[in-house]
Design an enzyme around this catalytic site. Sequence first.
Site, PDB file in Angstrom:
ATOM      1  N   GLU A 427       0.804  -1.221   0.000  1.00 56.61           N
ATOM      2  CA  GLU A 427       0.000   0.000   0.000  1.00 56.61           C
ATOM      3  C   GLU A 427       0.838   1.273   0.000  1.00 56.61           C
ATOM      4  OE1 GLU A 427      -2.638  -3.280   1.361  1.00 56.61           O
ATOM      5  OE2 GLU A 427      -0.576  -2.670   1.807  1.00 56.61           O
ATOM      6  N   HIS A 494     -11.178  -6.178   9.310  1.00 54.60           N
ATOM      7  CA  HIS A 494     -11.896  -5.942   8.062  1.00 54.60           C
ATOM      8  C   HIS A 494     -13.161  -5.117   8.295  1.00 54.60           C
ATOM      9  CE1 HIS A 494      -9.386  -9.400   6.987  1.00 54.60           C
ATOM     10  NE2 HIS A 494      -9.559  -9.061   5.720  1.00 54.60           N
TER      11      HIS A 494
END
Length: 687
Positions: A427, A494
């Site tokens: 990322e 998540h």
Amino acid sequence: MTPATVALQFDRHDHSNEILLHLYQHLLRPRLIEEKMLILLRQGKVSKWFSGIGQEAISVGSTLALAPDEYILPLHRNLGVFTAREVPLGRLFAQWQGKRTGYTKGRDRSFHFGTNEHHIVGMISHLGPQLAVAGGIALADVLSNQPKVTLTYSGDGGASEGDFHEALNVAAVWQLPVIFMIENNGYGLSTPSNEQFRFRSFVDKGPAYGMEAVQVDGNNVLEVYKTVKKLAEDLRQNPRPVLVEAVTFRMRGHEEASGTKYVPQSLMEEWAAKDPVENYERWLLKEGILTETARHSIRETIKAAIEAGLQEADAVPMPTPDVQEELADMYAPVALNAQRSAPDNTDESPASPTDPQQPSTKHQAPSTKDLRFVDAIQEGLRQSMERYPELVLMGQDIAEYGGVFKITEGFVAEFGKARVRNTPLCESAIVGVGLGLSIKGKKSMVEMQFADFVTCGFNQIVNNLAKSHYRWGQNADVVVRMPTGAGSAAGPFHSQSNEAWFTHVPGLKVVYPSNPHDAKGLLCAAIEDPNPVMYFEHKMLYRSLSGPVPTAYYTTPIGQAALAAEGEELSIITYGMGVRWALEVCEELNISADVLDLRTLLPWDTEAVRKTVEKNGRVLVLHEDTLTGGIGGEIAAWIAENCFESLDAPVRRVASLDTAIPFAPPLEAAFLPQQRLREQVQALRNY
């Protein structure tokens, strides 16, 4: 050592005397500037200095080996990059003194700046992030079919950072024409190499990434120049990354205050004999290429230029603070034709109470269709790809697979893999690539597979993207899409609502739609905006919520709230999934309330908040994020400071528990705020 002794072996190859002397003048310039700066440092006229004495050959040789319009990303000790690119000395000295005529208007120091005029992108103190930015610049050249190379530097210590691995890996996978120049000077501040890494040489790393690696004598300007020039010529025709290890030594402290007591004296003496400036000068004199007369003349000319530059910088006063300018410069200006609003004749997202320019729907019947939330995002992304040929999408599994939520499904067939790019799991590098693309005038959308994973790219977002325009006027045209929120029993990693991490960061914009109309409009606006935008999209709304969405391209204005419902008893200020919860609770309890959908969390609409507070006097602020440190606290504090006289009850906050998000559905339900919302709404109405 006699004046004729040359410790380094120089090979002139086929270089003319003119080139050899050109290299000498540029090698001498940073040395003489540094000697002057060290005097000024002791006099208190310069606040800090990172010396490159002993390493000048790397900066000068590699910079002069490139074309003037090829980008270079230097570090602390690469003064030679700036001088070889002919950055005006007056502005350079003003930069170091914190003057307004410097490149950052006094907002950042030393070499923490860039100048597109000279094709230089300066560092941030975290060292590693710029390596991926170089990859983004190179990617832009590849996409534009420009045969160029990008050069970026890393120290041996900085190469221990994860950004180093991510940048090299991405550059290798995408075959980007980047020269990664590793200045191996033996120490990371005071930590010697044997405490930094266990490999013998950085050239051992190249093959592991699938790239070539070469080693050069970093003190030999001719060897550096020849090597980089040859590589650059090849990479322009055959794009790929190359790692170059330049072996050198730092003759002074990491910065002047740290000194060099940790270095054995014998090592200092060994490298002093290999001084890149003195050795090259002696060789030129020995070969008859440089005369003593020319040597003296060159030195005096450079010293005169230094003095003239210092006089120019000294004549500039220290900056006078202008608060409005400081605030304005955090963001790049949005073009006048941007942020257009579509006619809105739906109940999903009525016009903002603070938007006098919202077009009337009385005589308009825009073409609309019912779309699910997820399809509205997809349509906004597709129409933006059509509208902006320079837009590049990047993310894990977003190409043929279409992303884990299938938002980019079919995009490869429509737009090609050059613009719809699968990324490695890195990322930080991909966000950095986005900044690099911006520097070359392109746009990018980076998809975080889940908002939780943004932590791996956090530094690039909050320190590089957010501060870039404020520091040196470079916009970061990057949208980071953030699938967020709980409700699917996905557990702590998540399901997080982490928008408050970013609402604290000036320079970012943060948007969070609650309905399909705004999901498309805010995404189009975010992509249109030249600033970095964090775009939050609640996963539980993807396929559970539908609504009318104009078929044509449009934008929902960033920074403007909207009333999702109007009522007289109280006001609920919220966003995202909170809007759905508020509407449901008000209907269930038969409560007449304003439900103000913020839509944008940074900058948030203070006037819309003021208006609803003054209207109803009873206010509840709701968000899914945990209570402590959430944006609800900021809004509640602002109301208390600015609307106290309008309040008929204390401002209430409702949010999730101050815990991590649990996995089991009963625990997750207790974590989320719906039941507490019911209780607090009733209590507020009855206060």
